[in-house]
Design a protein around this motif. Structure first.
Motif, PDB file in Angstrom:
ATOM      1  N   LEU A  22      -5.087   4.429  14.244  1.00  0.00           N
ATOM      2  CA  LEU A  22      -6.293   3.603  14.333  1.00  0.00           C
ATOM      3  C   LEU A  22      -7.525   4.322  13.781  1.00  0.00           C
ATOM      4  O   LEU A  22      -8.387   3.695  13.159  1.00  0.00           O
ATOM      5  N   LEU A  23      -7.595   5.631  14.044  1.00  0.00           N
ATOM      6  CA  LEU A  23      -8.761   6.419  13.621  1.00  0.00           C
ATOM      7  C   LEU A  23      -8.303   7.687  12.906  1.00  0.00           C
ATOM      8  O   LEU A  23      -8.432   8.799  13.432  1.00  0.00           O
ATOM      9  N   PRO A  24      -7.746   7.563  11.715  1.00  0.00           N
ATOM     10  CA  PRO A  24      -7.281   8.762  10.999  1.00  0.00           C
ATOM     11  C   PRO A  24      -8.445   9.649  10.584  1.00  0.00           C
ATOM     12  O   PRO A  24      -9.502   9.177  10.183  1.00  0.00           O
ATOM     13  N   SER A 217      -2.607  11.494  10.759  1.00  0.00           N
ATOM     14  CA  SER A 217      -3.781  10.964  10.063  1.00  0.00           C
ATOM     15  C   SER A 217      -3.546  10.975   8.560  1.00  0.00           C
ATOM     16  O   SER A 217      -3.787   9.979   7.852  1.00  0.00           O
ATOM     17  N   ALA A 218      -3.056  12.108   8.054  1.00  0.00           N
ATOM     18  CA  ALA A 218      -2.764  12.202   6.618  1.00  0.00           C
ATOM     19  C   ALA A 218      -1.679  11.228   6.217  1.00  0.00           C
ATOM     20  O   ALA A 218      -1.742  10.589   5.151  1.00  0.00           O
ATOM     21  N   ALA A 219      -0.656  11.079   7.088  1.00  0.00           N
ATOM     22  CA  ALA A 219       0.437  10.157   6.768  1.00  0.00           C
ATOM     23  C   ALA A 219      -0.029   8.706   6.763  1.00  0.00           C
ATOM     24  O   ALA A 219       0.392   7.904   5.919  1.00  0.00           O
ATOM     25  N   VAL A 220      -0.912   8.365   7.693  1.00  0.00           N
ATOM     26  CA  VAL A 220      -1.441   6.993   7.742  1.00  0.00           C
ATOM     27  C   VAL A 220      -2.252   6.691   6.486  1.00  0.00           C
ATOM     28  O   VAL A 220      -2.147   5.603   5.901  1.00  0.00           O
ATOM     29  N   LEU A 221      -3.050   7.652   6.057  1.00  0.00           N
ATOM     30  CA  LEU A 221      -3.837   7.468   4.836  1.00  0.00           C
ATOM     31  C   LEU A 221      -2.934   7.326   3.612  1.00  0.00           C
ATOM     32  O   LEU A 221      -3.322   6.723   2.611  1.00  0.00           O
ATOM     33  N   GLN A 222      -1.706   7.873   3.715  1.00  0.00           N
ATOM     34  CA  GLN A 222      -0.732   7.734   2.632  1.00  0.00           C
ATOM     35  C   GLN A 222       0.106   6.466   2.775  1.00  0.00           C
ATOM     36  O   GLN A 222       0.948   6.182   1.929  1.00  0.00           O
ATOM     37  N   GLY A 223      -0.089   5.705   3.871  1.00  0.00           N
ATOM     38  CA  GLY A 223       0.600   4.427   4.043  1.00  0.00           C
ATOM     39  C   GLY A 223       1.942   4.500   4.736  1.00  0.00           C
ATOM     40  O   GLY A 223       2.842   3.702   4.445  1.00  0.00           O
ATOM     41  N   ILE A 224       2.105   5.403   5.718  1.00  0.00           N
ATOM     42  CA  ILE A 224       3.399   5.551   6.381  1.00  0.00           C
ATOM     43  C   ILE A 224       3.855   4.268   7.071  1.00  0.00           C
ATOM     44  O   ILE A 224       5.023   3.895   7.021  1.00  0.00           O
ATOM     45  N   TRP A 225       2.906   3.535   7.727  1.00  0.00           N
ATOM     46  CA  TRP A 225       3.324   2.352   8.479  1.00  0.00           C
ATOM     47  C   TRP A 225       3.575   1.154   7.572  1.00  0.00           C
ATOM     48  O   TRP A 225       4.180   0.181   8.000  1.00  0.00           O
ATOM     49  N   ILE A 226       3.120   1.242   6.334  1.00  0.00           N
ATOM     50  CA  ILE A 226       3.477   0.206   5.363  1.00  0.00           C
ATOM     51  C   ILE A 226       4.918   0.413   4.903  1.00  0.00           C
ATOM     52  O   ILE A 226       5.691  -0.531   4.724  1.00  0.00           O
ATOM     53  N   GLN A 227       5.287   1.681   4.730  1.00  0.00           N
ATOM     54  CA  GLN A 227       6.640   2.009   4.273  1.00  0.00           C
ATOM     55  C   GLN A 227       7.675   1.914   5.386  1.00  0.00           C
ATOM     56  O   GLN A 227       8.837   1.601   5.129  1.00  0.00           O
ATOM     57  N   LEU A 228       7.265   2.221   6.633  1.00  0.00           N
ATOM     58  CA  LEU A 228       8.212   2.297   7.746  1.00  0.00           C
ATOM     59  C   LEU A 228       7.951   1.153   8.725  1.00  0.00           C
ATOM     60  O   LEU A 228       7.167   1.283   9.661  1.00  0.00           O
ATOM     61  N   GLY A 229       8.641   0.021   8.516  1.00  0.00           N
ATOM     62  CA  GLY A 229       8.500  -1.121   9.402  1.00  0.00           C
ATOM     63  C   GLY A 229       9.450  -1.031  10.589  1.00  0.00           C
ATOM     64  O   GLY A 229      10.217  -0.067  10.719  1.00  0.00           O
ATOM     65  N   PRO A 230       9.437  -2.028  11.484  1.00  0.00           N
ATOM     66  CA  PRO A 230      10.315  -2.017  12.669  1.00  0.00           C
ATOM     67  C   PRO A 230      11.793  -1.834  12.350  1.00  0.00           C
ATOM     68  O   PRO A 230      12.476  -1.067  13.053  1.00  0.00           O
ATOM     69  N   PRO A 231      12.365  -2.495  11.321  1.00  0.00           N
ATOM     70  CA  PRO A 231      13.794  -2.269  11.038  1.00  0.00           C
ATOM     71  C   PRO A 231      14.087  -0.812  10.684  1.00  0.00           C
ATOM     72  O   PRO A 231      15.087  -0.239  11.153  1.00  0.00           O
ATOM     73  N   SER A 232      13.229  -0.207   9.863  1.00  0.00           N
ATOM     74  CA  SER A 232      13.445   1.196   9.494  1.00  0.00           C
ATOM     75  C   SER A 232      13.297   2.113  10.703  1.00  0.00           C
ATOM     76  O   SER A 232      14.044   3.090  10.856  1.00  0.00           O
ATOM     77  N   LEU A 233      12.338   1.798  11.574  1.00  0.00           N
ATOM     78  CA  LEU A 233      12.151   2.606  12.776  1.00  0.00           C
ATOM     79  C   LEU A 233      13.382   2.508  13.680  1.00  0.00           C
ATOM     80  O   LEU A 233      13.820   3.510  14.258  1.00  0.00           O
TER      81      LEU A 233
END
Length: 323
Positions: A22-24, A217-233
């Motif tokens: 939320l606050l990277p 924080s660095a991973a979020v700025l790189q888009g980790i949650w865009i790449q890793l959705g619920p199925p991948s998790l």
């Protein structure tokens, strides 16, 4: 039900991931927090050295079959499993997360939890202390070498700088050197550290929380949650549990030739993986944008191993029932 409650420390780590999502933190503040994390890491390993009795290291060489077996599981069996698991996962998971499955297999065993579960199961506690200490001391050197050999630039995704001799020397300088200095300072600081065990434990955990927050924080700025959705998790959790279950079965049945107390030590010291050691090493070995993805599998495995060990330790301690 208490056995199935999440570990409070892991709960705080999850909150750190949520906060980073939320606050990277970025820019100059991120660099300041990285410097603070390095300072806490050096402080943490210095006092690990202060608190470790020299006879724990000596005992590691008196039961060479047990300790050799634990080291073989930690730094040979696990990495072999990690190579296959990360290759399998690469078809479904982002490259950095798949590489994190390999990374979690390269870190040393835990100290506190492996010894605590060995005691709860009435295993050989003295051997557990020696095994955990030996694993962590060896891991400062062996883990960077394994990472350098098994995790090249292609393994951890685009933008990786790879891991080589400079990174290994960095780990030795920031982890092993403070540890050795701390151990040499035991005669002056051991009693002081023993009286402040809780305070030093908070410092240890604070360092890891700071590392996780800045890494994600660095991973979020790189888009980790865009790449890793619920199925991948879900796939990541399933693969982590598969690894945990397989290694526990191998250690339990593979340790059948040991005396029962040593067999329990082999089980709980051989199957555990240390987030406390893995997080600082990852922050030193990899670029900041990679660390969040790489630590995610280790965080999942860490919580799962605590839940499983808490469930089986008291059951293994129970005397066998007569037919």
């Amino acid at each position: 039900m208490k056995r199935f409650r999440p570990d409070p420390f892991v709960t705080v780590l999850i909150l750190a991931v949520v906060a980073a999502s939320l606050l990277p933190v970025e820019g100059d503040l991120a660099r300041v927090m990285d410097i603070a994390a390095y300072g806490l890491i050096m402080f943490m390993f210095f006092f690990h050295g202060v608190r470790l009795p020299g006879n724990a290291i000596f005992r590691a060489f008196t039961n060479w079959r047990l300790h050799g077996g634990i080291l073989a599981v930690t730094f040979l069996l696990f990495p072999l499993a990690g190579i296959g698991l990360s290759s399998l996962a690469s078809a479904w998971l982002p490259a950095g997360v798949a590489a994190g499955l390999l990374y979690l297999t390269l870190v040393p065993s835990t100290v506190q939890s492996s010894v605590a579960f060995t005691a709860a199961a009435r295993g050989n506690v003295a051997a557990g202390v020696a095994a955990a200490a030996t694993s962590n001391i060896a891991g400062v050197i062996v883990t960077p070498l394994l990472v350098a050999g098994l995790m090249g630039a292609a393994s951890v995704g685009a933008g990786s700088e790879g891991v080589g001799g400079n990174a290994t020397l960095k780990v030795i300088g920031l982890l092993l050197v403070p540890f050795l200095i701390g151990h040499l300072s035991r005669r002056w600081l051991a009693e002081w550290a023993a009286a402040r065990k809780s305070l030093l434990g908070i410092t240890d955990k604070s360092a890891i929380i700071l590392i996780v927050y800045t890494a994600f924080s660095a991973a979020v700025l790189q888009g980790i949650w865009i790449q890793l959705g619920p199925p991948s998790l879900a796939i990541l959790v399933a693969l982590s549990l598969l690894l945990l279950g397989a290694v526990n079965l191998i250690c339990w049945y593979g340790g059948a030739r040991f005396a029962r107390e040593d067999r329990l030590t082999f089980l709980f010291c051989g199957t555990q993986k240390s987030l406390a050691a893995g997080a600082p090493m990852a922050s030193l070995l990899f670029a900041p944008a990679q660390v969040g993805e790489l630590l995610l599998p280790l965080m999942i495995y860490h919580q799962a191993q605590l839940l499983l060990a808490a469930f089986i330790a008291p059951r293994l301690a129970a005397p066998p029932q007569s037919p």
